[in-house]
Design a protein around this motif. Sequence first.
Motif, PDB file in Angstrom:
ATOM      1  N   HIS A   1      -4.361   6.027   9.565  1.00 13.70           N
ATOM      2  CA  HIS A   1      -4.710   6.616  10.859  1.00 13.70           C
ATOM      3  C   HIS A   1      -4.376   5.691  12.030  1.00 13.70           C
ATOM      4  O   HIS A   1      -3.993   6.154  13.107  1.00 13.70           O
ATOM      5  CB  HIS A   1      -6.191   6.996  10.870  1.00 13.70           C
ATOM      6  N   VAL A   2      -4.478   4.382  11.821  1.00 15.81           N
ATOM      7  CA  VAL A   2      -4.156   3.433  12.889  1.00 15.81           C
ATOM      8  C   VAL A   2      -2.647   3.376  13.133  1.00 15.81           C
ATOM      9  O   VAL A   2      -2.190   3.185  14.263  1.00 15.81           O
ATOM     10  CB  VAL A   2      -4.704   2.028  12.556  1.00 15.81           C
ATOM     11  N   HIS A   3      -1.866   3.547  12.051  1.00  9.86           N
ATOM     12  CA  HIS A   3      -0.404   3.453  12.153  1.00  9.86           C
ATOM     13  C   HIS A   3       0.237   4.817  11.909  1.00  9.86           C
ATOM     14  O   HIS A   3       1.238   4.940  11.208  1.00  9.86           O
ATOM     15  CB  HIS A   3       0.136   2.433  11.143  1.00  9.86           C
TER      16      HIS A   3
ATOM     17  N   VAL B   1     -10.540   3.175   1.338  1.00  7.35           N
ATOM     18  CA  VAL B   1     -10.982   3.161   2.739  1.00  7.35           C
ATOM     19  C   VAL B   1      -9.989   2.377   3.592  1.00  7.35           C
ATOM     20  O   VAL B   1      -9.602   2.821   4.692  1.00  7.35           O
ATOM     21  CB  VAL B   1     -12.392   2.549   2.855  1.00  7.35           C
ATOM     22  N   GLU B   2      -9.558   1.226   3.107  1.00  5.75           N
ATOM     23  CA  GLU B   2      -8.594   0.411   3.854  1.00  5.75           C
ATOM     24  C   GLU B   2      -7.275   1.163   4.033  1.00  5.75           C
ATOM     25  O   GLU B   2      -6.647   1.106   5.091  1.00  5.75           O
ATOM     26  CB  GLU B   2      -8.340  -0.905   3.119  1.00  5.75           C
ATOM     27  N   ILE B   3      -6.865   1.868   2.986  1.00  9.76           N
ATOM     28  CA  ILE B   3      -5.630   2.652   3.057  1.00  9.76           C
ATOM     29  C   ILE B   3      -5.764   3.752   4.106  1.00  9.76           C
ATOM     30  O   ILE B   3      -4.859   3.986   4.916  1.00  9.76           O
ATOM     31  CB  ILE B   3      -5.290   3.252   1.675  1.00  9.76           C
ATOM     32  N   GLY B   4      -6.909   4.435   4.110  1.00 13.71           N
ATOM     33  CA  GLY B   4      -7.144   5.490   5.084  1.00 13.71           C
ATOM     34  C   GLY B   4      -7.141   4.981   6.501  1.00 13.71           C
ATOM     35  O   GLY B   4      -6.571   5.610   7.406  1.00 13.71           O
ATOM     36  N   ILE B   5      -7.750   3.820   6.714  1.00 17.66           N
ATOM     37  CA  ILE B   5      -7.776   3.227   8.058  1.00 17.66           C
ATOM     38  C   ILE B   5      -6.355   2.882   8.508  1.00 17.66           C
ATOM     39  O   ILE B   5      -5.957   3.174   9.638  1.00 17.66           O
ATOM     40  CB  ILE B   5      -8.672   1.972   8.076  1.00 17.66           C
ATOM     41  N   TYR B   6      -5.586   2.276   7.606  1.00 15.90           N
ATOM     42  CA  TYR B   6      -4.206   1.906   7.943  1.00 15.90           C
ATOM     43  C   TYR B   6      -3.407   3.156   8.316  1.00 15.90           C
ATOM     44  O   TYR B   6      -2.657   3.154   9.291  1.00 15.90           O
ATOM     45  CB  TYR B   6      -3.541   1.187   6.769  1.00 15.90           C
TER      46      TYR B   6
ATOM     47  N   LYS C   1       0.658  11.355   0.139  1.00 21.17           N
ATOM     48  CA  LYS C   1       2.025  10.906  -0.116  1.00 21.17           C
ATOM     49  C   LYS C   1       2.271   9.492   0.410  1.00 21.17           C
ATOM     50  O   LYS C   1       3.096   8.756  -0.128  1.00 21.17           O
ATOM     51  CB  LYS C   1       3.022  11.875   0.523  1.00 21.17           C
ATOM     52  N   ALA C   2       1.569   9.141   1.478  1.00 20.12           N
ATOM     53  CA  ALA C   2       1.765   7.822   2.076  1.00 20.12           C
ATOM     54  C   ALA C   2       1.010   6.723   1.336  1.00 20.12           C
ATOM     55  O   ALA C   2       1.348   5.545   1.459  1.00 20.12           O
ATOM     56  CB  ALA C   2       1.314   7.848   3.537  1.00 20.12           C
ATOM     57  N   THR C   3       0.015   7.092   0.548  1.00 22.64           N
ATOM     58  CA  THR C   3      -0.859   6.108  -0.105  1.00 22.64           C
ATOM     59  C   THR C   3      -0.101   5.073  -0.942  1.00 22.64           C
ATOM     60  O   THR C   3      -0.372   3.871  -0.809  1.00 22.64           O
ATOM     61  CB  THR C   3      -1.936   6.810  -0.940  1.00 22.64           C
TER      62      THR C   3
END
Length: 284
Positions: A129-131, A122-127, A251-253
Amino acid sequence: MSQPQTEAYNLLRAALTLFQKSPAQLAAEELQQVRVQASNELKLENRVLNSPEAATVVITEQEVQAAFLEIRGRYEAESDFLADLEQNQLDESYLRAALHRQCKVNTVLDVVGSRAPTISEVEIGIYYHVHAEQFKKPEMREAWHIFISINPDYPENTREMALQRIQELGVRLQKKPYKFADLAMQHSECPTSLQGGILGKVPRGKLYPEIDAVLFTLKEGEISGVVESEIGFHLVLCKHIHKPETLSLAKATPKIRQLMGDRAKRTCQRAWLAGLGKDTDERH
């Protein structure tokens, strides 16, 4: 490890970190700045080494040897290595002791950092979309050029002669475009001529505006007409077009996980260091 050698090693390390010089090469003001840095680092290291966590850490001879060989490998000759140690008030045994101490400090900090919470999906997903802008790759073009300068002080580089020279090269390339690298090496006045005129893979806005405007209108493999910039004349080759791309979340994860994980570890380490007693600066 004795106090003078401990301080000598920290002084050397701080000098290299701050100024990429040894202490003997520093000006008085630089040396004072380095002394303050080295003193602060030494106090912090002493607190780390006096912590309960340090009591559980064991550094092997193999770890010290690897660190030692990494430093030794920077010198071609053994005599140069030993002379440098002597100049900085160290010898091989003291260097090994200093590296043992440094390895232990680093390992203790790694142990503390490992306590950082695991980064969730969840934290990765938020990061992500925010960035979002961080994961967008702009269109890039692999550019090569041939450059003829304008310099009235030289007959062959007056504006008229420079233009004539670049135009002649352009005519030759129309017939034999595969000769671009050869002609760049023979005639271009840019240091890139040694590599056949390669400017590299560039986004919009990287090169002179006149070159940039032309480069991003060329087809892949196409050579421009004569382009004039503020420094002279150019022929530009668009060797390859790299289309814009948005990195997917999948790919960004790994990159995000590493970034957030490192940040969490540093936060954990800073909090731990701040909590160490200020009265444990007893020298090791």
